[in-house]
Design a protein around this motif. Sequence first.
Motif, PDB file in Angstrom:
ATOM      1  N   ALA A  52     -24.261  45.174 -36.521  1.00 56.91           N
ATOM      2  CA  ALA A  52     -23.136  45.909 -37.095  1.00 56.91           C
ATOM      3  C   ALA A  52     -23.393  46.301 -38.538  1.00 56.91           C
ATOM      4  N   TYR A  53     -24.570  46.002 -39.070  1.00 55.22           N
ATOM      5  CA  TYR A  53     -24.815  46.168 -40.499  1.00 55.22           C
ATOM      6  C   TYR A  53     -25.820  47.267 -40.807  1.00 55.22           C
ATOM      7  N   GLY A  54     -25.877  48.289 -39.940  1.00 54.46           N
ATOM      8  CA  GLY A  54     -26.675  49.473 -40.193  1.00 54.46           C
ATOM      9  C   GLY A  54     -25.951  50.680 -39.624  1.00 54.46           C
ATOM     10  N   LEU A  55     -25.532  51.633 -40.486  1.00 58.94           N
ATOM     11  CA  LEU A  55     -24.759  52.784 -40.021  1.00 58.94           C
ATOM     12  C   LEU A  55     -24.851  53.907 -41.045  1.00 58.94           C
ATOM     13  N   ALA A  56     -25.097  55.139 -40.581  1.00 60.97           N
ATOM     14  CA  ALA A  56     -25.123  56.310 -41.448  1.00 60.97           C
ATOM     15  C   ALA A  56     -24.490  57.475 -40.698  1.00 60.97           C
ATOM     16  N   ALA A  87     -36.549  47.294 -37.914  1.00 59.76           N
ATOM     17  CA  ALA A  87     -35.952  45.999 -38.236  1.00 59.76           C
ATOM     18  C   ALA A  87     -35.098  46.077 -39.482  1.00 59.76           C
ATOM     19  N   GLY A  88     -35.031  47.267 -40.114  1.00 62.61           N
ATOM     20  CA  GLY A  88     -34.302  47.403 -41.369  1.00 62.61           C
ATOM     21  C   GLY A  88     -32.840  47.738 -41.149  1.00 62.61           C
ATOM     22  N   LEU A  89     -32.002  47.341 -42.135  1.00 57.36           N
ATOM     23  CA  LEU A  89     -30.573  47.634 -42.088  1.00 57.36           C
ATOM     24  C   LEU A  89     -30.215  48.788 -43.014  1.00 57.36           C
ATOM     25  N   ASP A  90     -31.219  49.461 -43.588  1.00 50.79           N
ATOM     26  CA  ASP A  90     -30.962  50.426 -44.649  1.00 50.79           C
ATOM     27  C   ASP A  90     -31.390  51.842 -44.275  1.00 50.79           C
ATOM     28  N   GLY A 137      -9.699  67.948 -39.909  1.00 49.25           N
ATOM     29  CA  GLY A 137      -9.497  66.519 -40.090  1.00 49.25           C
ATOM     30  C   GLY A 137     -10.744  65.785 -40.508  1.00 49.25           C
ATOM     31  N   ALA A 138     -10.936  64.595 -39.955  1.00 51.88           N
ATOM     32  CA  ALA A 138     -12.072  63.748 -40.339  1.00 51.88           C
ATOM     33  C   ALA A 138     -12.478  62.867 -39.172  1.00 51.88           C
ATOM     34  N   LEU A 139     -13.744  62.484 -39.161  1.00 44.99           N
ATOM     35  CA  LEU A 139     -14.282  61.515 -38.207  1.00 44.99           C
ATOM     36  C   LEU A 139     -14.674  60.267 -38.966  1.00 44.99           C
ATOM     37  N   VAL A 140     -14.240  59.115 -38.478  1.00 43.62           N
ATOM     38  CA  VAL A 140     -14.603  57.831 -39.070  1.00 43.62           C
ATOM     39  C   VAL A 140     -15.316  57.001 -38.019  1.00 43.62           C
ATOM     40  N   LEU A 141     -16.484  56.512 -38.361  1.00 40.73           N
ATOM     41  CA  LEU A 141     -17.206  55.551 -37.522  1.00 40.73           C
ATOM     42  C   LEU A 141     -17.170  54.199 -38.217  1.00 40.73           C
ATOM     43  N   TYR A 142     -16.959  53.140 -37.446  1.00 43.57           N
ATOM     44  CA  TYR A 142     -16.983  51.798 -38.028  1.00 43.57           C
ATOM     45  C   TYR A 142     -17.567  50.807 -37.039  1.00 43.57           C
ATOM     46  N   THR A 143     -18.102  49.729 -37.559  1.00 42.75           N
ATOM     47  CA  THR A 143     -18.719  48.699 -36.730  1.00 42.75           C
ATOM     48  C   THR A 143     -17.940  47.400 -36.864  1.00 42.75           C
ATOM     49  N   VAL A 144     -18.007  46.602 -35.799  1.00 45.95           N
ATOM     50  CA  VAL A 144     -17.316  45.317 -35.743  1.00 45.95           C
ATOM     51  C   VAL A 144     -18.316  44.261 -35.296  1.00 45.95           C
ATOM     52  N   ASP A 145     -18.317  43.141 -35.993  1.00 43.52           N
ATOM     53  CA  ASP A 145     -19.171  42.002 -35.650  1.00 43.52           C
ATOM     54  C   ASP A 145     -18.281  40.879 -35.139  1.00 43.52           C
ATOM     55  N   ALA A 146     -18.141  40.767 -33.819  1.00 38.23           N
ATOM     56  CA  ALA A 146     -17.263  39.756 -33.223  1.00 38.23           C
ATOM     57  C   ALA A 146     -17.804  38.351 -33.391  1.00 38.23           C
TER      58      ALA A 146
END
Length: 612
Positions: A330-334, A380-383, A285-294
């Motif tokens: 929520a704006y940095g993810l790899a 401090a980076g989002l990249d 299958g697959a793994l999905v990670l996601y972020t949420v900014d409430a």
Amino acid sequence: MRSLLTVLSIVGVVLAGSTLATATDPLMAPNPAAATRLDGVELRLAVSPKVWEGDKPPTLTLTFVNHGTARVRVVSPLDGSWEGMRAPGYTLEMIDERGAVVQDVLGVPGGRCGMTNPLVPEQDILSLEPGARISAQRSPNTFPFYGTVLADARPGNYRARVRYRADAAELPGATALELVSNSVAVTVRGGNLALWQCQREQKRLAMKQRYVAIEPLDLRATGDGTLALYRAQETTVTGATSRRSGELFLQRLGPTGAPSPRWPALSLARADGLALARVAAIDGGALVLYTVDARVHGTGPETLHAVVLRGADDAWQVGPARQWATVATAYGLALARSGDRLAALYLSKGTGPIGQALSFQAIDRAGAAIGEPVRLAASAGLDAQLAVDPRSGEFWAAWTDTGKSFVQALGADGRASTPAIAIGEGFGSLDELWPQAPGFALAYQKNFTRGEIANDAMAYYLQGFDKTGAKLDKPGLLSPPSRGDPHWGELAWSERGAARAYVQQRINRDGRQQEPSDLMFGPLGLDARVVASSLLGEPTIAASGEEFVVAWSDARDDGSKACLRLGACVGELYVASWRLDGTQRLAPTRLTRLAVPRPPVAIDDRWRELCE
């Protein structure tokens, strides 16, 4: 700084209380000559001339009269008072033959500078004794009403009045008052009723609207196909309230990116403030990670979630979404996979002046987190970027901290055997880390220019380094240099080679950038070429052997007036693919039919273009 201002506005309800005696109000009954008094203070209006036309504003003469027994302190109209930018507020209201206030009778003016002159209390705040009267324009800093009859004015006969509002909290030393002057009969000549009605219809539509845009989030080659991760971003507006909600989808594609009826799109989650998402293949299958900014709808945490999909080849089942962590942003993810292990990078809450740290989370091949996350460094980076060295199987991470960039090789558990390599400053936004002999390469967007450097430009670059972090020659250009376009995009690589896809912005004759943009694609060593001219946002790209699959949001199916005239488009998801030699394998192919166009509503004060 610019503000989009409307000179003619309405305050629909007169504040009422035990100290407010209200005479007949034209909003409530047909006696437009009546005014309101607060604490015995009256505002009188005289108008010259009575016929308004052309580009010369009328003269509005205002006088305060104190019929009460106590002294009051009133304030002259100042820079910004007539536009609703500051206290005190002076608003011209135009009343039609039915006794209703009509908005924007003189038309909608353009913007003006957002800066206003400061209050000078000893000159601008006027003392009014009992039984006395004083000109509202007595201050030497007073600003006159400057509205003129514009091309979109509503011609006709009206009664004009002025509403004055002073709040003691905003104007220390002034008396809190809200007054409505007497009304004066005037005639407006010129303008264009049809244009005025078109502008009003746009405002009506803007108060209740819904549109949906499809946006790619990640693309991952799996050996026997490609996983496309995207969201349907829904925006709903009701009155002054705007809400954004995202639904996350995963769709399996063939090796060239072609869709198959065997693999329909699967809905994974729906959330307000859906920010980023990444996907990786796991066993079965697959793994999905996601972020949420409430925070998009007030206050709330920023969180990281996981969804696992498993099942037979043609029938994956979506498991329940689980929250993994509260994150610093929520704006940095790899996310990356090496053999039987996966790993994620995200920014967790930390200590110190930055308040956040780059964390490495080890994941097993079933998609479950292993142990606690390992904190790599303050960042401090989002990249931050995460890659796998095909030679050793090690994970490699790259990140930026206070302007300086670092690269480090990591074990499957996130532990490093050697210190992080400092590679310098000035890389702008990191885009892709590529471990390769004799060290590694880094793709980045230089998204700034320095005035002290002659002919300095933005561009998309690829810089090679040896294993110590020393630069190998000059950076290679992945896009043409530009003074204003950093060419946002992505690089994808395999053991056979690499290719890039990036944005080529369009510049209007007035110098304004406007979507849709051109989508550029090209393998390394070959010139990039335009492969679509209706790109929205940024593309994503995946590499599998000698195949490169690109996914993007495309506006070609949006035939709405908002899109065709203003560039306010929504896109569907498209894919295409090429070989390493540049030969096209899959022509641009539409994957979704979920987008809902925007209504014909003004964008950036450009409402007239929708009425022509």
